[in-house]
Design a protein around this motif. Sequence first.
Motif, PDB file in Angstrom:
ATOM      1  N   PRO A 191      36.366  88.445  94.660  1.00 17.71           N
ATOM      2  CA  PRO A 191      35.329  89.112  93.970  1.00 17.71           C
ATOM      3  C   PRO A 191      35.909  89.874  92.423  1.00 17.71           C
ATOM      4  O   PRO A 191      37.186  90.151  92.530  1.00 17.71           O
ATOM      5  CB  PRO A 191      34.849  90.349  94.914  1.00 17.71           C
ATOM      6  CG  PRO A 191      35.558  89.996  96.131  1.00 17.71           C
ATOM      7  CD  PRO A 191      36.721  89.211  96.039  1.00 17.71           C
ATOM      8  N   HIS A 216      24.129  88.893  95.963  1.00 20.72           N
ATOM      9  CA  HIS A 216      24.964  87.931  95.519  1.00 20.72           C
ATOM     10  C   HIS A 216      26.325  88.782  95.402  1.00 20.72           C
ATOM     11  O   HIS A 216      26.334  89.976  94.788  1.00 20.72           O
ATOM     12  CB  HIS A 216      24.591  87.435  94.038  1.00 20.72           C
ATOM     13  CG  HIS A 216      23.763  86.339  94.038  1.00 20.72           C
ATOM     14  ND1 HIS A 216      23.321  85.678  93.035  1.00 20.72           N
ATOM     15  CD2 HIS A 216      23.244  85.647  95.240  1.00 20.72           C
ATOM     16  CE1 HIS A 216      22.422  84.755  93.170  1.00 20.72           C
ATOM     17  NE2 HIS A 216      22.717  84.564  94.544  1.00 20.72           N
ATOM     18  N   VAL A 217      27.401  88.038  95.665  1.00 22.18           N
ATOM     19  CA  VAL A 217      28.962  88.554  95.201  1.00 22.18           C
ATOM     20  C   VAL A 217      29.320  87.780  94.252  1.00 22.18           C
ATOM     21  O   VAL A 217      29.545  86.486  94.604  1.00 22.18           O
ATOM     22  CB  VAL A 217      29.851  88.843  96.463  1.00 22.18           C
ATOM     23  CG1 VAL A 217      31.242  89.350  96.180  1.00 22.18           C
ATOM     24  CG2 VAL A 217      29.130  89.930  97.317  1.00 22.18           C
ATOM     25  N   ASN A 258      28.909  93.009  92.912  1.00 22.10           N
ATOM     26  CA  ASN A 258      27.594  92.589  93.709  1.00 22.10           C
ATOM     27  C   ASN A 258      26.463  93.169  92.951  1.00 22.10           C
ATOM     28  O   ASN A 258      26.130  94.172  92.235  1.00 22.10           O
ATOM     29  CB  ASN A 258      27.662  93.047  94.989  1.00 22.10           C
ATOM     30  CG  ASN A 258      27.698  94.497  95.312  1.00 22.10           C
ATOM     31  OD1 ASN A 258      28.291  95.223  94.978  1.00 22.10           O
ATOM     32  ND2 ASN A 258      26.655  95.149  95.965  1.00 22.10           N
TER      33      ASN A 258
END
Length: 148
Positions: free
Chosen positions: A132, A122-123, A99
């Motif tokens: 992720p 933002h991820v 992130n």
Amino acid sequence: MNRPATKPTPDHRSQYAAFRTIPTRWSDNDMYGHVNNVVYYSWFDTAINALLIERGALDVRQGEVVGYVVETQCNYFAPLAFPQPVEAGIRVTQSGRSNVRYEIGLFEQGAETAAAQGHFVHVYVDRKSQRPVELSPELAAVVQSLTR
């Protein structure tokens, strides 16, 4: 006892690592004669993603990794309006394994203090699995160059 929140103050342009000029459009203005608040978020997205694409850290069409906005916020200090160009200052204040917190200041062209400022978190996720992923070396290098 509830304490009042600290009132935000506009940042100086020297607090940002990179800048992009964004033209305003006639349709950006609302009935009050200034840019509608929703447009500011579009400018945040445009400034960040255009910079990442230009620096080779993001491929929005074919890349395996995409950045999802999971948090956003904006403070407004002065109106902006068509036809004035807007200068978007960009910096990174936090980053983790997957992130990044991008902070954006929107400046009237040539102004020293921000008319508005805010952030996007933002991820970065794998496009297919939606899970992720660690920042790529290219993205990590851009993040490092923007960190303040």
